[in-house]
Design an enzyme around this catalytic site. Structure first.
Site, PDB file in Angstrom:
ATOM      1  N   GLU A  92       1.230   0.784   4.330  1.00 37.78           N
ATOM      2  CA  GLU A  92      -0.166   0.548   4.733  1.00 37.78           C
ATOM      3  C   GLU A  92      -0.302   0.550   6.254  1.00 37.78           C
ATOM      4  O   GLU A  92      -1.224   1.151   6.808  1.00 37.78           O
ATOM      5  CB  GLU A  92      -0.666  -0.800   4.182  1.00 37.78           C
ATOM      6  CG  GLU A  92      -2.120  -1.068   4.545  1.00 37.78           C
ATOM      7  CD  GLU A  92      -2.576  -2.501   4.259  1.00 37.78           C
ATOM      8  OE1 GLU A  92      -3.330  -3.039   5.087  1.00 37.78           O
ATOM      9  OE2 GLU A  92      -2.175  -3.069   3.219  1.00 37.78           O
ATOM     10  N   CYS A 145      -6.460   2.198  -1.965  1.00 35.67           N
ATOM     11  CA  CYS A 145      -7.269   1.024  -2.285  1.00 35.67           C
ATOM     12  C   CYS A 145      -8.540   1.028  -1.433  1.00 35.67           C
ATOM     13  O   CYS A 145      -8.467   1.263  -0.220  1.00 35.67           O
ATOM     14  CB  CYS A 145      -6.439  -0.228  -1.997  1.00 35.67           C
ATOM     15  SG  CYS A 145      -7.399  -1.741  -2.081  1.00 35.67           S
ATOM     16  N   HIS A 178      -1.624   2.060  -0.938  1.00 32.51           N
ATOM     17  CA  HIS A 178      -1.396   1.703   0.463  1.00 32.51           C
ATOM     18  C   HIS A 178      -2.151   2.584   1.458  1.00 32.51           C
ATOM     19  O   HIS A 178      -2.306   2.210   2.622  1.00 32.51           O
ATOM     20  CB  HIS A 178       0.102   1.799   0.803  1.00 32.51           C
ATOM     21  CG  HIS A 178       0.969   0.926  -0.032  1.00 32.51           C
ATOM     22  ND1 HIS A 178       1.655   1.394  -1.143  1.00 32.51           N
ATOM     23  CD2 HIS A 178       1.278  -0.384   0.066  1.00 32.51           C
ATOM     24  CE1 HIS A 178       2.340   0.396  -1.674  1.00 32.51           C
ATOM     25  NE2 HIS A 178       2.128  -0.690  -0.970  1.00 32.51           N
ATOM     26  N   SER A 200       2.183  -6.712  -6.848  1.00 29.36           N
ATOM     27  CA  SER A 200       2.889  -5.501  -7.278  1.00 29.36           C
ATOM     28  C   SER A 200       3.791  -5.764  -8.489  1.00 29.36           C
ATOM     29  O   SER A 200       4.604  -4.930  -8.857  1.00 29.36           O
ATOM     30  CB  SER A 200       3.741  -4.966  -6.119  1.00 29.36           C
ATOM     31  OG  SER A 200       4.550  -6.003  -5.588  1.00 29.36           O
TER      32      SER A 200
END
Length: 282
Positions: free
Chosen positions: A130, A100, A78, A266
């Site tokens: 995030e 990421c 995140h 997820s």
């Protein structure tokens, strides 16, 4: 006599590459060192978090991070706000950064927009890891909103730059953009939605149409899971959301049902495989 259910897992479901990368990184360190701190749940799936906790992963929050010194900390997919990196320098913490690449790219774009004095709006979920990291790039000045109704209560500038959390619906993002332009705002829109996620909407739409029932496996905390489940429900009304195998109800099914199993970015594949085995044992 059993129900003779045939179950098939959607091949495009399961972890996205960002989550795979973070979990592989954690497992490598756990294998070598036996323990590792992780800032926040490594993935929004309680079953997978529990599996990794048993291997030595220690989930901490930002408050606990402040009291740690000289430790190794995993940053999950995140991403994090700049303040986390500043704290790491101050407390001599080694950050294992598994942010990421799609999120990192978005953070950089938002940071650049902020430095160019653009007013920033972020379409995202309040309090999501995030989104906290994205807003952190703007010294907390970006406006975060979950839907258009929320913006109706705000006094917006005539001109702004629009971004989106990477796992939001592309369709909703463009609807919001067009609606704001129609209202007379000058909108510089940046479609920053991860295509690995958005492509799943189309894939799911086709997948769920082929089955009598759908079992959608996802953690309750997963915002991506909520969006993808809505897609399932839209194209197959007989779709059921479960977080664990125990939640699957025998009464949902009929003799010889064909059942499709899918999940969020997820959702671990092993959990969907457990669901398949449970269904075929009915």
């Amino acid at each position: 006599m059993g129900l003779n259910i045939s179950a098939k897992i959607d091949k495009s479901s399961g972890f996205c590459f960002g989550v795979v990368y973070a979990i592989e990184m954690a497992e490598d360190i756990l294998e070598r060192e036996g323990s590792l701190y992780c800032l926040g749940d490594i993935v929004h799936n309680d079953e997978e978090v529990e599996r990794l906790t048993k291997k030595g992963l220690k989930i901490i929050d930002h408050q606990q991070l402040e009291s740690l010194q000289d430790e190794k900390i995993l940053i999950r997919a995140h991403g994090e706000a700049p303040s986390t990196y500043q704290l790491a320098l101050k407390n001599n913490l080694t950050l294992i950064d598994a942010s990421c690449p799609v999120v990192l790219k978005l953070q950089n774009r938002i940071k650049t927009s902020h430095e160019e004095d653009e007013q920033i709006l972020i379409f995202g979920k309040h309090g999501h890891a995030e989104v906290i990291g994205l807003r952190g790039q703007t010294d907390g000045k970006a406006i975060v909103f979950q839907d258009l109704a929320e913006l109706d209560q705000m006094e917006l500038p005539k001109k702004f730059t629009l971004y989106s959390q990477t796992t939001k619906s592309t369709e909703k993002f463009y609807h919001i953009k067009n609606e704001l332009i129609n209202r007379g705002f000058e909108v510089k829109a940046n479609d920053t939605i991860c295509r690995q996620v958005s492509n799943r909407y189309i894939e799911l739409e086709h997948f769920v149409a082929n089955y009598d029932k759908i079992i959608f496996v996802s953690g309750k905390k997963s915002s991506n899971g909520k969006v993808l489940y809505d897609v399932c429900k839209k194209y197959n009304e007989q779709s059921y959301f479960v977080s664990s195998i125990e939640e699957i109800d025998h009464g949902w099914f009929n003799q010889n049902d064909k059942v499709g199993i899918c999940g969020a970015t997820s959702t671990p594949m092993w959990l969907m495989e457990n669901a398949k085995n449970a269904l075929e044992a009915f």
